[in-house]
Motif scaffolding. Structure first.
Motif, PDB file in Angstrom:
ATOM      1  N   TYR A 129      -4.530  -0.794  -7.720  1.00  0.00           N
ATOM      2  CA  TYR A 129      -5.804  -0.053  -7.556  1.00  0.00           C
ATOM      3  C   TYR A 129      -5.268   1.519  -6.615  1.00  0.00           C
ATOM      4  N   SER A 130      -5.825   2.586  -7.371  1.00  0.00           N
ATOM      5  CA  SER A 130      -5.474   3.922  -6.634  1.00  0.00           C
ATOM      6  C   SER A 130      -6.723   4.787  -6.755  1.00  0.00           C
ATOM      7  N   TYR A 131      -6.876   5.571  -5.484  1.00  0.00           N
ATOM      8  CA  TYR A 131      -7.939   6.455  -5.244  1.00  0.00           C
ATOM      9  C   TYR A 131      -7.342   7.955  -4.978  1.00  0.00           C
ATOM     10  N   GLN A 132      -7.763   8.858  -5.708  1.00  0.00           N
ATOM     11  CA  GLN A 132      -7.426  10.157  -5.161  1.00  0.00           C
ATOM     12  C   GLN A 132      -8.476  10.999  -4.927  1.00  0.00           C
ATOM     13  N   ASP A 133      -8.490  11.934  -4.019  1.00  0.00           N
ATOM     14  CA  ASP A 133      -9.433  12.973  -3.530  1.00  0.00           C
ATOM     15  C   ASP A 133      -8.830  14.199  -3.523  1.00  0.00           C
ATOM     16  N   LYS A 134      -9.332  15.006  -4.883  1.00  0.00           N
ATOM     17  CA  LYS A 134      -8.674  16.404  -4.859  1.00  0.00           C
ATOM     18  C   LYS A 134      -9.504  17.599  -4.749  1.00  0.00           C
ATOM     19  N   SER A 135      -9.342  18.617  -4.039  1.00  0.00           N
ATOM     20  CA  SER A 135      -9.993  19.512  -3.696  1.00  0.00           C
ATOM     21  C   SER A 135      -9.436  20.950  -3.740  1.00  0.00           C
ATOM     22  N   ASN A 157      -4.158  17.265  -2.520  1.00  0.00           N
ATOM     23  CA  ASN A 157      -4.793  16.066  -3.047  1.00  0.00           C
ATOM     24  C   ASN A 157      -4.103  14.747  -2.085  1.00  0.00           C
ATOM     25  N   TYR A 158      -5.043  14.032  -1.733  1.00  0.00           N
ATOM     26  CA  TYR A 158      -4.977  12.850  -0.863  1.00  0.00           C
ATOM     27  C   TYR A 158      -5.324  11.454  -1.676  1.00  0.00           C
ATOM     28  N   GLY A 159      -4.451  10.734  -1.536  1.00  0.00           N
ATOM     29  CA  GLY A 159      -4.379   9.486  -2.369  1.00  0.00           C
ATOM     30  C   GLY A 159      -4.034   8.220  -1.439  1.00  0.00           C
ATOM     31  N   VAL A 160      -4.516   7.132  -2.098  1.00  0.00           N
ATOM     32  CA  VAL A 160      -4.059   5.805  -1.601  1.00  0.00           C
ATOM     33  C   VAL A 160      -4.009   4.748  -2.619  1.00  0.00           C
ATOM     34  N   GLU A 161      -2.813   3.876  -2.741  1.00  0.00           N
ATOM     35  CA  GLU A 161      -2.773   2.670  -3.589  1.00  0.00           C
ATOM     36  C   GLU A 161      -2.625   1.254  -2.944  1.00  0.00           C
ATOM     37  N   MET A 186     -10.774  10.660  -8.288  1.00  0.00           N
ATOM     38  CA  MET A 186     -10.130   9.732  -9.155  1.00  0.00           C
ATOM     39  C   MET A 186     -10.064   8.250  -8.904  1.00  0.00           C
ATOM     40  N   GLU A 187     -10.200   7.346  -9.731  1.00  0.00           N
ATOM     41  CA  GLU A 187     -10.220   6.029  -9.484  1.00  0.00           C
ATOM     42  C   GLU A 187      -9.654   5.151 -10.576  1.00  0.00           C
ATOM     43  N   SER A 188      -8.586   4.256 -10.469  1.00  0.00           N
ATOM     44  CA  SER A 188      -8.096   3.554 -11.365  1.00  0.00           C
ATOM     45  C   SER A 188      -7.893   2.130 -11.040  1.00  0.00           C
ATOM     46  N   LEU A 189      -8.150   1.152 -12.061  1.00  0.00           N
ATOM     47  CA  LEU A 189      -7.743  -0.161 -11.345  1.00  0.00           C
ATOM     48  C   LEU A 189      -6.895  -0.802 -12.650  1.00  0.00           C
ATOM     49  N   ARG A 190      -5.618  -1.264 -12.498  1.00  0.00           N
ATOM     50  CA  ARG A 190      -4.812  -1.779 -13.527  1.00  0.00           C
ATOM     51  C   ARG A 190      -4.426  -3.162 -13.159  1.00  0.00           C
ATOM     52  N   MET A 191      -4.567  -4.189 -14.071  1.00  0.00           N
ATOM     53  CA  MET A 191      -4.219  -5.668 -14.224  1.00  0.00           C
ATOM     54  C   MET A 191      -3.249  -5.736 -15.301  1.00  0.00           C
ATOM     55  N   ASN A 192      -2.350  -6.593 -15.175  1.00  0.00           N
ATOM     56  CA  ASN A 192      -1.159  -7.052 -16.141  1.00  0.00           C
ATOM     57  C   ASN A 192      -0.895  -8.291 -16.048  1.00  0.00           C
ATOM     58  N   MET A 193      -0.618  -9.281 -17.069  1.00  0.00           N
ATOM     59  CA  MET A 193      -0.200 -10.532 -17.223  1.00  0.00           C
ATOM     60  C   MET A 193       1.010 -10.267 -18.050  1.00  0.00           C
ATOM     61  N   TYR A 213       0.834  -1.083   0.154  1.00  0.00           N
ATOM     62  CA  TYR A 213       0.025   0.171  -0.152  1.00  0.00           C
ATOM     63  C   TYR A 213       0.891   1.249   0.075  1.00  0.00           C
ATOM     64  N   LYS A 214       0.247   2.347  -0.679  1.00  0.00           N
ATOM     65  CA  LYS A 214       0.947   3.765  -0.317  1.00  0.00           C
ATOM     66  C   LYS A 214       0.108   4.761  -0.099  1.00  0.00           C
ATOM     67  N   LEU A 215       0.289   5.450   0.806  1.00  0.00           N
ATOM     68  CA  LEU A 215      -0.545   6.785   1.201  1.00  0.00           C
ATOM     69  C   LEU A 215       0.364   7.952   0.628  1.00  0.00           C
ATOM     70  N   ILE A 216      -0.436   8.956   0.130  1.00  0.00           N
ATOM     71  CA  ILE A 216       0.051  10.005  -0.620  1.00  0.00           C
ATOM     72  C   ILE A 216      -0.571  11.377  -0.219  1.00  0.00           C
ATOM     73  N   LEU A 217      -0.001  12.544   0.114  1.00  0.00           N
ATOM     74  CA  LEU A 217      -0.284  13.732   0.210  1.00  0.00           C
ATOM     75  C   LEU A 217       0.236  14.660  -0.353  1.00  0.00           C
ATOM     76  N   GLU A 218      -0.558  15.616  -1.325  1.00  0.00           N
ATOM     77  CA  GLU A 218       0.151  16.756  -2.139  1.00  0.00           C
ATOM     78  C   GLU A 218      -0.504  18.110  -1.880  1.00  0.00           C
ATOM     79  N   ASN A 219       0.215  18.883  -2.221  1.00  0.00           N
ATOM     80  CA  ASN A 219      -0.392  20.425  -2.364  1.00  0.00           C
ATOM     81  C   ASN A 219       0.244  20.930  -3.554  1.00  0.00           C
TER      82      ASN A 219
END
Length: 442
Positions: free
Chosen positions: A371-377, A350-354, A392-399, A332-338
């Motif tokens: 899977y990633s989620y971001q909340d941007k105000s 922006n607050y995000g989690v992966e 914003m949400e995204s789901l990536r899958m790779n083989m 997992y990863k927690l993200i905080l941006e300005n």
């Protein structure tokens, strides 16, 4: 006779200590087969109590150790066998290969060269020479690798269309033109990358990593959205003494400042340049998981909208864990941006989690997902449209599956969506990709 007994006691004690150890990824990816190999290893260990000098049993135990990822256990068995009988060229060859796999090139070189003293057959000589050449290459101060990938993509939003029926301007609702809604398209992808690793010959093993990449995505229909990008990055790794920063209490801590330059071209016109500097600190925690803390600063220059130009200050913290037995990796990863731009309404937090998950599968396939989620105000209202808040949400899958030592196949699926309080910024897309990579450039 006394020596033989002492040898047997020492060997069995060593095997007992390393019965459940693991120091590289097992050769077996299937959890059931891996468990069966571990069980067989224990059974052979019990047989060795009755017949501790049986070479067949010792070979079997060592080979099972290799299968389950316990190279050090196999090395211990082979080295004790050489103490008992120093003229075993096959054991010397096995030791050379195992030490090579662990990166202990000096020991690997000694054992491999000693094999030639016993007049081995030509095919063994060829194998030894191959590993000796590989050691020479591995010990070079500069290591580089190129990768060329070509593939195709199907996207459900090739025109970057709006995912809404109406646009609200003040108190008015304006219907979205059907031509502005999303439409599917196909594209051809081309990617090239060059990775260079410079060994600084430092006692701590410090190195510098250089990376360059070029990528293009050429659409069949909506060519106005053709994209090309360039990335150039330099990373300096400082391998620190343990507990250099005592509040983390890490094993194998690494401090790595790096710089990353990005250039994006849309339909042959440059639209963005970005320069990012980050400070990374990583290592292994007491529970065996890996940790990465990063602080970064990213300068962005938009060629088509000066009001967006600005600076991101951010930090992230993440951990990853290996699940025993299955060799699956979760993290997992927690993200905080300005972000501060030229225009106040472009300011945002922006607050995000992966969350990520990867696992080896049968037939050499490797599955990975994120899977990633971001909340941007945004701090201020947009002109005409009012307050803006994006999720914003995204789901990536790779083989991925390698073919031989040079080729690999990548199959990917990505679903992304942006739900905004301003309808013109609502987007959704699903991309399906297939790409073949080649990496054996001389």
């Amino acid at each position: 006779m006394v020596f033989k007994r002492l040898f047997c006691v020492f060997l069995l004690a060593f095997l007992a200590e390393n019965l459940y150890s693991q120091n590289v990824t097992p050769a077996i990816s299937d959890p059931v087969q891996l468990a069966q190999a571990e069980q067989k290893k224990q059974e052979v260990f019990k047989q060795l109590f009755k017949d501790p000098t049986n070479l067949s049993l010792l070979f079997e135990y060592a080979n099972l150790s290799i299968l389950v990822g316990d190279l050090e256990g196999a090395i211990g068995v082979f080295e004790q066998m050489l103490i008992y009988d120093s003229e075993l060229p096959r054991i010397r060859l096995e030791l050379g290969v195992l030490y090579f796999r662990l990166g202990a090139y000096a020991l690997a070189n000694n054992y491999l060269k000693s094999v030639k003293e016993y007049d081995p057959p030509p095919e063994v000589v060829a194998k030894v020479d191959g590993f000796l050449d590989a050691i020479v290459n591995a010990e070079k101060s500069i290591q580089w690798q190129q990768n060329l990938g070509m593939g195709f993509k199907h996207t459900t939003n090739g025109n970057s269309g709006i995912n809404a029926d109406f646009i609200e301007i003040g108190d008015f609702l304006l219907p979205v033109d059907p031509n502005s809604k999303r439409e599917s398209d196909r594209s051809t992808m081309l990617n090239y990358s060059l990775s260079i690793d410079q060994d600084l010959k430092h006692p701590r093993g410090d190195n510098i990593q250089y990376f360059f990449s070029y990528g293009s995505d050429t659409l069949d229909t909506f060519t106005q959205f053709n994209i090309q990008s360039n990335v150039l990055s330099v990373r300096r790794n400082f391998n620190l003494d343990e507990n250099y920063f005592s509040f983390f209490n890490l094993e194998d801590p690494v401090f790595a400042p790096n710089i990353n330059l990005l250039r994006v071209v849309l339909n042959r016109e440059e639209i963005l340049r970005s320069g990012r500097i980050s400070l990374d600190y990583s290592g292994i925690l007491d529970n065996g998981s890996s940790m990465l803390f990063s602080y970064y600063r990213d300068e962005k220059i938009f060629k088509t909208g000066a009001q967006k130009n600005g600076r991101i200050n951010g930090m992230s913290y993440g951990q990853s864990y290996v699940i025993p037995g299955s060799q699956a990796l979760i993290g997992y990863k927690l993200i905080l941006e300005n972000y501060r731009a030229n225009a106040g309404y472009e300011f945002y937090e922006n607050y995000g989690v992966e969350f990520s998950y990867s696992k080896p599968l049968r037939e050499n396939w490797q599955f990975s997902s994120k899977y990633s989620y971001q909340d941007k105000s945004h701090d201020e209202d947009y002109p005409l449209f009012g307050a803006r808040h994006d999720e914003m949400e995204s789901l990536r899958m790779n083989m991925m599956r390698p073919f031989g030592s040079c080729w690999s196949l990548n199959l990917g699926a990505v679903h992304s969506s942006s739900d905004s309080s301003i309808n013109i910024y609502k987007r959704a897309s699903t991309n399906l990709t297939a790409q073949v990579n080649y990496q054996c450039f001389k």
